[in-house]
Design a protein around this motif. Structure first.
Motif, PDB file in Angstrom:
ATOM      1  N   VAL A  43      -1.132   5.140  -4.034  1.00 30.34           N
ATOM      2  CA  VAL A  43      -0.762   4.840  -5.417  1.00 30.34           C
ATOM      3  C   VAL A  43      -1.395   3.522  -5.842  1.00 30.34           C
ATOM      4  N   LEU A  44      -2.111   3.545  -6.962  1.00 29.58           N
ATOM      5  CA  LEU A  44      -2.604   2.339  -7.608  1.00 29.58           C
ATOM      6  C   LEU A  44      -1.894   2.200  -8.945  1.00 29.58           C
ATOM      7  N   VAL A  45      -1.754   0.984  -9.427  1.00 28.48           N
ATOM      8  CA  VAL A  45      -1.136   0.759 -10.732  1.00 28.48           C
ATOM      9  C   VAL A  45      -2.165   0.123 -11.651  1.00 28.48           C
ATOM     10  N   ARG A  46      -2.075   0.451 -12.932  1.00 23.14           N
ATOM     11  CA  ARG A  46      -2.998  -0.108 -13.924  1.00 23.14           C
ATOM     12  C   ARG A  46      -2.242  -1.163 -14.708  1.00 23.14           C
ATOM     13  N   GLN A  47      -2.713  -2.394 -14.631  1.00 24.81           N
ATOM     14  CA  GLN A  47      -2.025  -3.495 -15.286  1.00 24.81           C
ATOM     15  C   GLN A  47      -3.009  -4.360 -16.057  1.00 24.81           C
ATOM     16  N   LEU A  91       0.865  -1.177   0.000  1.00 26.19           N
ATOM     17  CA  LEU A  91       0.000   0.000   0.000  1.00 26.19           C
ATOM     18  C   LEU A  91       0.906   1.232   0.000  1.00 26.19           C
ATOM     19  N   PRO A  92       1.238   1.780  -1.194  1.00 25.87           N
ATOM     20  CA  PRO A  92       2.126   2.940  -1.248  1.00 25.87           C
ATOM     21  C   PRO A  92       1.365   4.224  -0.902  1.00 25.87           C
ATOM     22  N   VAL A  93       1.826   4.933   0.145  1.00 29.96           N
ATOM     23  CA  VAL A  93       1.180   6.161   0.598  1.00 29.96           C
ATOM     24  C   VAL A  93       2.133   7.329   0.345  1.00 29.96           C
ATOM     25  N   GLU A 149      -4.995  -1.649  -9.401  1.00 30.79           N
ATOM     26  CA  GLU A 149      -4.703  -2.486  -8.242  1.00 30.79           C
ATOM     27  C   GLU A 149      -3.557  -1.911  -7.428  1.00 30.79           C
ATOM     28  N   LEU A 150      -3.401  -2.431  -6.218  1.00 30.31           N
ATOM     29  CA  LEU A 150      -2.258  -2.073  -5.398  1.00 30.31           C
ATOM     30  C   LEU A 150      -1.008  -2.703  -6.000  1.00 30.31           C
TER      31      LEU A 150
END
Length: 136
Positions: A65-69, A56-58, A80-81
């Motif tokens: 931060v969420l990443v799109r994959q 869980l990057p804060v 997603e995380l």
């Protein structure tokens, strides 16, 4: 009043035989013949996996931060995380740091394990971080 609880035996299954039937890059499948604690003889297929980390990057301002994959299993992009598989011989903490830095270009400031949220096979981490993405 409800029904009384049925006391379960506190014993494990007796494994009679175990055979690896598939070994892939992401997971394996093992077939076990066993006698369950209840005495039933059966065969079970078990998916094997080295374990995963979820981070869980804060950011300093509190944003997450969420990443799109792209995920082929559902044939679409998902938000997603930061997450990934632990490499052989890698500690969960090193796996979390690697996922942040190498795969998502996020510079971690600290990484802390969330205790008691998941089984040992899925380690969940929180990280204070800064973004290393190019501006614009």
């Amino acid at each position: 009043m409800g029904k009384p609880m049925v006391k379960q035996p506190n014993k494990k299954a007796q494994i009679l035989s175990s055979k690896l039937i598939y070994e892939g890059k992401a997971f394996g499948v093992r077939r076990d013949e066993l006698i369950e604690p209840t005495g039933v003889r059966t065969v079970r297929e078990v998916v094997t996996h080295p374990g995963s980390v979820v981070v869980l990057p804060v950011l300093p301002d509190g944003r997450i931060v969420l990443v799109r994959q792209y995920r082929h299993a559902c044939r679409q992009y998902l938000w997603e995380l930061v997450a990934g598989r632990i490499e052989r011989g890698e500690s969960p903490k090193k796996g979390a740091e690697r996922e942040l830095i190498e795969e998502h270009r996020i510079s971690r400031q600290e990484v802390h394990r969330f205790p008691g949220l998941f089984s040992r096979r899925l380690d969940f981490w929180r990280s204070g971080c800064t973004c290393c993405w190019p501006k614009g």
